[in-house]
Write an enzyme that holds these catalytic residues in place. Structure first.
Site, PDB file in Angstrom:
ATOM      1  N   TRP A 166     -15.340 -54.015  -7.309  1.00 64.30           N
ATOM      2  CA  TRP A 166     -16.674 -53.478  -7.194  1.00 64.30           C
ATOM      3  C   TRP A 166     -16.828 -51.842  -6.477  1.00 64.30           C
ATOM      4  O   TRP A 166     -17.508 -51.284  -6.782  1.00 64.30           O
ATOM      5  CB  TRP A 166     -17.862 -54.439  -6.597  1.00 64.30           C
ATOM      6  N   ASP A 167     -16.051 -51.818  -5.509  1.00 58.29           N
ATOM      7  CA  ASP A 167     -15.881 -50.748  -4.651  1.00 58.29           C
ATOM      8  C   ASP A 167     -15.381 -49.496  -5.747  1.00 58.29           C
ATOM      9  O   ASP A 167     -15.760 -48.472  -5.607  1.00 58.29           O
ATOM     10  CB  ASP A 167     -14.713 -50.936  -3.197  1.00 58.29           C
ATOM     11  N   LEU A 168     -14.252 -49.842  -6.320  1.00 56.53           N
ATOM     12  CA  LEU A 168     -13.437 -49.025  -7.072  1.00 56.53           C
ATOM     13  C   LEU A 168     -14.470 -48.510  -8.251  1.00 56.53           C
ATOM     14  O   LEU A 168     -14.578 -47.583  -8.715  1.00 56.53           O
ATOM     15  CB  LEU A 168     -12.208 -49.362  -7.677  1.00 56.53           C
TER      16      LEU A 168
END
Length: 418
Positions: A166-168
């Site tokens: 989700w960060d990426l």
């Protein structure tokens, strides 16, 4: 700092960030040629020493997420430091006035603050939840149900995964949004307030996969299925020398290739009659995945990895070996087409790293080193804000600005606008 195509050359983005999402957005923009100026507090922020570490103790995490950026160290929690950051973010010019951050708390810069200085400013802000409450990828992933679908079928506990997906994804979404906002500003003269929460991105992600609709319509959670692929046939097999491979048959051609190389076409033809199934149908292959795997397993178990590799490649089966990260690094370092190469990273030495994965007109770019923390402080403050060496030295002596290059005698007062 870039070689090869740099389509965003001239665009200046000021980044104030930590963790993964915002730095990865800045990295994507830098790899396309933007001048990304990363601002950290003197001595570094919360991720300056984050693991993994090099033998020198320097952060490999920080060095790889900040490749190709310029670095300025400013104590932006102080009133004077905040003024410097506002001035950098709102500097004039058609390709300036872009701020990327994930700051929280009373010291963060807000869109309204920026608009007072520059009405057409573009501010991209990443947060945990859309109400401002904190979250990171690993807590968000728990909230959207992925760990309860991951892992062996027999386990009763959630299984985390190590990739901050989700960060990426948030980073790439925000990078795209910034470029879109710049184009919109060129067309209309309007700035943009861009806000993205990890929670919203993750919920949208599982929704786009159909997972929310599946759970809503069935009234129950999807059970774990171990290494079986959902909705089609795909699972791992162990070879005679205890190597493991992942084999997938999504299409009819892939299913046919797998049957032919394992010489099981006749067996599966007979099984179709017994099961009352059409194994040429993707859904039926999924429904009978355990039976299919049981038929195929002996073929893999009777052959060593080298033989399996040769036969699967020749038959054009969709498959891959399972590799640990040391094997991945060795393979990438020896493959000129992988995009990975060793660079001389200050504070670390030779470092295997990656460049831009996107090929622009068939050309990509290799990795470039990350800056030393605060390396470009004097350069940026002079270039963007027009400060003199003496003024910068004064800031450094007062602890407002850090960085080894911020030199000069502490004489003279700051301009009244700083």
């Amino acid at each position: 700092m870039h070689s090869g195509p740099a389509p965003l050359s001239g665009l200046r983005v000021v980044e104030v960030s930590s963790f993964v999402a915002a730095p990865s957005a800045g990295l994507a923009l830098a790899q396309l040629g933007a001048d990304v100026i990363r601002v950290d507090p003197p001595g570094g922020g919360s991720d300056a020493n984050r693991w993994p570490l090099a033998r020198s103790g320097a952060s490999l995490f920080w060095a790889n997420l900040n490749k190709g950026k310029r670095s300025v160290a400013i104590d932006h929690r102080s009133p004077e430091g905040r003024e410097l950051l506002l001035a950098l973010a709102c500097a004039p010019g058609p390709d300036a006035g872009v701020l990327l951050d994930n700051l929280v708390g009373r010291h963060r810069l807000r869109y309204e603050d920026l608009c007072e200085r520059r009405p057409d400013v573009i501010h991209a802000h990443i947060e945990g939840h859309n109400d401002g409450s904190p979250a990171v990828d690993y807590t968000i992933n728990a909230e959207v149900g992925v760990p309860t679908m991951t892992g062996p079928a027999e386990t009763q506990t959630p299984v985390n995964h190590v990739l901050p997906a989700w960060d990426l994804l948030s980073g790439m979404t925000v990078a795209m949004a910034i470029v879109t906002a710049v184009l919109h500003r060129c067309r209309t003269g309007e700035g943009a307030r861009l806000e993205l929460s990890l929670a919203d991105l993750a919920l949208t992600g599982v929704g786009n996969m159909g997972w929310l609709a599946e759970a809503d319509s069935s009234g129950r959670a999807r059970p774990r299925q171990g290494n079986h692929m959902f909705g089609a046939f795909g699972v791992d097999f162990e070879t005679a020398d205890r190597r493991r491979v992942m084999v997938v048959a999504l299409t009819g051609a892939q299913w046919r290739a797998l049957r032919e190389v394992t010489e099981t076409s006749a067996v599966f033809a007979a099984l179709q009659d017994v099961l009352g199934a059409d194994l040429d149908d993707e859904g039926d292959r999924y429904r009978h995945r355990e039976t299919i795997a049981a038929v195929l397993r002996p073929w893999f178990a009777q052959r060593d990895f080298g033989t399996v590799e040769q036969l699967l490649r020749a038959a054009k089966v969709l498959w891959s070996p399972y590799l640990d990260m040391a094997e991945v690094a060795h393979r990438a370092a020896g493959d000129a087409s992988s995009g990975a190469s060793r660079i001389d990273q200050p504070g670390i030495g030779p470092m295997l790293s990656t460049g831009r994965p996107l090929r622009w007109n068939s050309v990509t770019t290799g990795p470039v080193p990350a800056p030393v923390m605060g390396e470009h402080g004097a350069e940026v403050l002079a270039e963007v804000l027009g400060l003199s060496t003496r003024e910068i030295g004064r800031l450094r002596d007062r602890g407002i600005v850090g960085g080894a290059d911020c030199c000069g005698s502490p004489i003279g007062d700051l301009p009244c606008t700083i």
